[in-house]
Design an enzyme around this catalytic site. Structure first.
Site, PDB file in Angstrom:
ATOM      1  N   SER A 296      92.842 103.264  32.086  1.00 50.37           N
ATOM      2  CA  SER A 296      92.471 102.753  33.140  1.00 50.37           C
ATOM      3  C   SER A 296      92.802 103.696  34.391  1.00 50.37           C
ATOM      4  O   SER A 296      92.310 103.443  35.441  1.00 50.37           O
ATOM      5  CB  SER A 296      93.214 101.242  33.633  1.00 50.37           C
ATOM      6  OG  SER A 296      94.348 101.381  33.746  1.00 50.37           O
ATOM      7  N   HIS A 297      93.584 104.481  34.252  1.00 48.62           N
ATOM      8  CA  HIS A 297      94.086 105.684  35.337  1.00 48.62           C
ATOM      9  C   HIS A 297      93.975 106.912  34.743  1.00 48.62           C
ATOM     10  O   HIS A 297      94.580 107.968  35.336  1.00 48.62           O
ATOM     11  CB  HIS A 297      95.364 105.380  36.039  1.00 48.62           C
ATOM     12  CG  HIS A 297      95.226 104.078  36.708  1.00 48.62           C
ATOM     13  ND1 HIS A 297      95.271 102.718  35.999  1.00 48.62           N
ATOM     14  CD2 HIS A 297      95.197 103.846  37.863  1.00 48.62           C
ATOM     15  CE1 HIS A 297      95.139 101.998  36.989  1.00 48.62           C
ATOM     16  NE2 HIS A 297      95.064 102.570  38.091  1.00 48.62           N
TER      17      HIS A 297
ATOM     18  N   ASP B 287      91.312  97.860  34.707  1.00 48.14           N
ATOM     19  CA  ASP B 287      90.827  97.395  33.303  1.00 48.14           C
ATOM     20  C   ASP B 287      89.904  96.125  33.386  1.00 48.14           C
ATOM     21  O   ASP B 287      89.185  95.834  32.800  1.00 48.14           O
ATOM     22  CB  ASP B 287      92.333  96.547  32.913  1.00 48.14           C
ATOM     23  CG  ASP B 287      93.245  97.550  32.429  1.00 48.14           C
ATOM     24  OD1 ASP B 287      92.508  98.567  31.461  1.00 48.14           O
ATOM     25  OD2 ASP B 287      94.501  97.613  32.342  1.00 48.14           O
TER      26      ASP B 287
END
Ligand code: NDP
Ligand code: PYC
Length: 351
Positions: free
Chosen positions: A60-61, A201
Site C-alpha cells: 500500500s506504500h 489498502d
C-alpha cells in the site's frame, strides 16, 4: 501466483514480469520524482523510500503511491523543492520545519543532530511540522534499531476515521511504528495504522473489487459497510479495536500535531488543489539508548522475549513477512509487472 522458471543466469521472471535490483529501482524513481518537480535531493530520498517499500512488499506504500505523489506535486499542494529548517530546540529536542515539503527529507536533514543528542543525552526527540508523509513508517525507525537504539514514531494523516462513538470522520489513519534491537536476528519492528485498515489498502480493495471484513468502515450515511467504494465515496474508516484504537489515534494527533506544531488531520483542506493526496501534518520520532539505564542487556532481553513468544506458540513476529520479502527481493531483484516498469521509464523521460 506467478511462478518463475529457471535459465542459465538464474531464475527467469514469469512472463509479463521483470526483476530490478533495489538500487536500480530507487534510481529510476528518483528520476521520476525529479522530472515531476522535486529537487535532486528530495527525489533521491523519496526514490529510496518507495523502492525500499516495494522491496519489502509494503504494497500500500510502494509503487502504488507513485500516481498520488505525482498528482500532488502537479497540484502545487506540496513543495518538492522545500529546504527544511532544523532547530536545536533543547538538549534532547530537535524541531524541524519541513516548509511544506516531504517528511523524509526533513528527517534526513535532522538525523546528524538527532544522533549527537542521543549520544550525549541517551534520548532524543525529533518533531517535524508542516510536512507531508505519504509512506510506510518502518523505514523511519528500523535504522535506529540497527544501531542498537529503540525508536518510536507517530504520524497523523487526513480526516477519514470516525472516533469511537462519533458520527463523522476526524482522525487520520494515524500510524505508529516501533523498532527495537534483538540479539539473535533482525530488529523487532511493528508498523500499523490505528484505523481498522490503512486508507491505501481500502483503495487497493476498491480497485480489485474486493469487499472488506465487517466493522472496518461506514458509508456516507454512517451505516456500517463492507464496500470499500462506499468508504472512499463520502464514508469513513473506523479505528481498530473500538475505543482502544480510538484512544491511540487521539494520542497520535497530540504527539504528531499538537506537540510538533503540525496540523491536526482535520485542520487542512485539499479543496483548492485538485489532485492533492498527501496529508500536510506532522511527525514525532523518539529514539532511546537502552544502555543508559538498567537496559544494558536490552538486545538479549528482547531475544529472551522472542523465545518466550515462540514458546507460547507465536510463530510469526511483526516484521517477519517484510524481512522474508526483503531477502527474496535482494537475492533475485524486485519483481515488477513489465507494463509498470515501462510506465515508470516513460514517466522518468517525460518533462
Ligand atoms: P498491517 O496490518 O499490514 O501490519 C501491521 C503490523 O503487524 C506490521 O508490523 C506487520 O508485520 C504485523 N503483522 C501483520 N500480520 C501479523 C500477524 N499475523 N502476526 C504478527 N504480526 C503481524 O499494517 P497496516 O495495514 O496497519 O499499515 C500498512 C502500512 O500503511 C504501514 O506501513 C503504515 O505505516 C502505512 N500507513 C501510513 C500512513 C501515513 O500517514 N504515512 C497512514 C496509515 C498507514 P509485517 O510488516 O511483517 O507484515
Ligand atoms: O494508507 O492510510 C494510509 C495513508 C495515509 C497517508 C498515507 N498513507
Amino acid at each position: 501466483m506467478q511462478r518463475e522458471g529457471s535459465g542459465p543466469g538464474g531464475p527467469v521472471p514469469p512472463p509479463g514480469y521483470d526483476r530490478l535490483a533495489v538500487g536500480e529501482l530507487a534510481a529510476l524513481l528518483a528520476r521520476v520524482f525529479e522530472r515531476h518537480g522535486a529537487s535532486a535531493e528530495v527525489a533521491g530520498v523519496l526514490g529510496r523510500n518507495v523502492a525500499h517499500a516495494q522491496r519489502d512488499g509494503s504494497d500500500s506504500h510502494g509503487l502504488f503511491r507513485i500516481p498520488g505523489y505525482l498528482s500532488t506535486l502537479a497540484s502545487g499542494w506540496v513543495d518538492g523543492r522545500a529546504v527544511p529548517v532544523v532547530t536545536d530546540a533543547a538538549p534532547a529536542f530537535v524541531s524541524v520545519d519541513a516548509r511544506n515539503g516531504f517528511a523524509q527529507p526533513a528527517h534526513e536533514a535532522a538525523r546528524a543532530l538527532l544522533l549527537d543528542k542521543l549520544r550525549s543525552q541517551g534520548v532524543a526527540l525529533l518533531a517535524i511540522h508542516d510536512s507531508h508523509h505519504f509512506a510506510a513508517l518502518w523505514p523511519d525507525v528500523e535504522p535506529y534499531a540497527r544501531l542498537g537504539y529503540v525508536a518510536l514514531t507517530f504520524v497523523n494523516s487526513m480526516a477519514c476515521v470516525v472516533p469511537h462513538g462519533g458520527k463523522r470522520a476526524l482522525f487520520g489513519t494515524n500510524p505508529i511504528a516501533f523498532a527495537a534491537p534483538r540479539a539473535g536476528g533482525d530488529p523487532l519492528v511493528f508498523d500499523l495504522a490505528t484505523s481498522a485498515m490503512a486508507h491505501g489498502d481500502v483503495q487497493i480493495a476498491a480497485r480489485e473489487g474486493r469487499d472488506l471484513p465487517p466493522e472496518h468502515g461506514v458509508d456516507a450515511g454512517g451505516r456500517p459497510t463492507c464496500d470499500p467504494r462506499a468508504i472512499l465515496d463520502g464514508g469513513a474508516l473506523l479505528p481498530f479495536g473500538g475505543h482502544k484504537g480510538s484512544a491511540l489515534s487521539m494520542m497520535v494527533e497530540l504527539l504528531a500535531a499538537a506537540l510538533t506544531g503540525g496540523n491536526f488531520s482535520f485542520d487542512f483542506s485539499w479543496d483548492e488543489h485538485p489532485g492533492a493526496q498527501t496529508p500536510r501534518t506532522g511527525q514525532l520520532l523518539i529514539v532511546i539508548d537502552p544502555g543508559r539505564g538498567a537496559g544494558a542487556n536490552f538486545a538479549e532481553r528482547a531475544e529472551a522475549l522472542v523465545r518466550a513468544m515462540r514458546g507460547a506458540g507465536q510463530e510469526r513476529l511483526p516484521g517477519d513477512r517484510r524481512y522474508r520479502q526483503r531477502r527474496e527481493s535482494e537475492s533475485l531483484g524486485i519483481l515488477l509487472p513489465s507494463s509498470e516498469l515501462a510506465r515508470l521509464r516513460e514517466l522518468a523521460r517525460r518533462l
